[in-house]
Enzyme design. Structure first.
Site, short mmCIF file in Angstrom:
data_model
loop_
_atom_site.label_atom_id
_atom_site.label_comp_id
_atom_site.label_asym_id
_atom_site.label_seq_id
_atom_site.Cartn_x
_atom_site.Cartn_y
_atom_site.Cartn_z
N SER A 46 0.82 -1.20 0.00
CA SER A 46 0.00 0.00 0.00
C SER A 46 0.86 1.26 0.00
CB SER A 46 -0.97 0.00 1.18
OG SER A 46 -0.29 -0.08 2.40
N GLU A 47 2.02 1.21 0.66
CA GLU A 47 2.93 2.36 0.63
C GLU A 47 4.38 1.90 0.66
OE1 GLU A 47 1.74 5.39 0.36
OE2 GLU A 47 -0.33 5.12 1.04
N THR A 48 5.22 2.63 -0.06
CA THR A 48 6.67 2.52 0.05
C THR A 48 7.20 3.90 0.43
OG1 THR A 48 6.83 0.73 -1.57
CG2 THR A 48 8.83 2.01 -1.15
#
Length: 265
Positions: A46-48
């Site tokens: 979902s996020e990096t």
């Protein structure tokens, strides 16, 4: 390109394979935006998060698999955990991150890491029937909007847990994401929620810190409390300690490193 150290961290949890996973990449120098977006797509989380030294502070940016976002709680928590765990920053003072949402700080508070984020209070609005229909709902107890998201309050935590949204229809709605919430039936928590953001490449975010920047002031006002405990009822699940402090929200949680390595290209 030099090798880039990276970690995958499960945030807002005290055990692996739960909470919300984020990749964290430590940069020694600036890199192109399209490279960061390509890495985020490769990670497919979902996020990096991408973090690098920037004067006395740290620059921090967040990418979903498809876009850069303005605010992300779980990847900030994951970044603080990774930096402290690997002695990349001082253990003695809070971290200060320069971000698209201003300077965000993180500090240790016992076993928790506490994030200091801007509150994102919602304003009441006429219920968007397209959103309700995509969620499989005919009505809601309250509908609101924040700077980023739509807020849907329902009457029962069972409704929150049983949702099976039409993500294709939600993807077409003009909002970053949709927060669905209800009072908790578990006495350990004040409320539960789920967060859907297909418009930015994340059908369901397992535990969304920035959504709680809306949920904390909303439920704090309803319940007359400035300190709350929250549970995000995704398949992975995760818990947060929340404190409402004026126009700020303090998000407390734990994190666990799942793997570490290097990017080679």
């Amino acid at each position: 390109m030099a090798r880039v150290r990276c970690w995958q961290v499960d945030a807002f949890t005290d055990r692996p394979f739960s909470g919300n996973p984020a990749a964290v990449c430590w940069l020694d120098e600036p890199v192109p935006d399209d490279w960061m977006q390509a890495v985020a797509a490769e990670m497919n989380l979902s996020e990096t998060a991408f973090v690098r030294p920037k004067g006395d502070q740290l620059g921090l940016r967040w990418f979903t698999p498809t876009v850069e976002v303005d605010l992300c709680g779980h990847a900030t928590l994951a970044t603080a955990h990774a930096l402290w765990s690997n002695n990349l920053v001082s253990q003695e003072r809070p971290l200060e991150f320069q971000t698209r949402s201003g300077v965000l700080t993180c500090k240790r508070d016992g076993e928790l890491i506490e994030l200091d984020f801007p509150a994102l209070p919602s304003t009441g609005a006429i219920a968007d029937t397209t959103i309700l229909s995509a969620l499989g709902l005919k009505q809601c107890a309250h509908f609101g909007r924040t700077r980023f998201d739509s807020l849907v309050v329902v009457d029962s935590p069972d409704i929150v847990r049983s949702l099976s949204p039409d993500f294709a229809r939600l993807r077409a709605v003009n909002t970053r994401g949709v927060i669905v919430t209800a009072l908790s039936d578990d006495p350990k928590f004040d409320f539960i929620s789920r967060f859907f953001a297909p418009a930015v490449g994340v059908d369901e975010d397992p535990v969304c810190g920035s959504a709680h920047c809306c949920l904390a002031p909303y439920w704090g006002g309803v319940l007359g409390k400035s300190s709350l405990m929250a549970y995000q009822a995704s398949a992975r699940g995760g818990g947060l300690r929340l404190k409402v402090a004026g126009d700020r929200v303090k998000l407390g949680g734990q994190a666990v490193t799942v793997w570490q390595g290097e990017l080679l290209c």
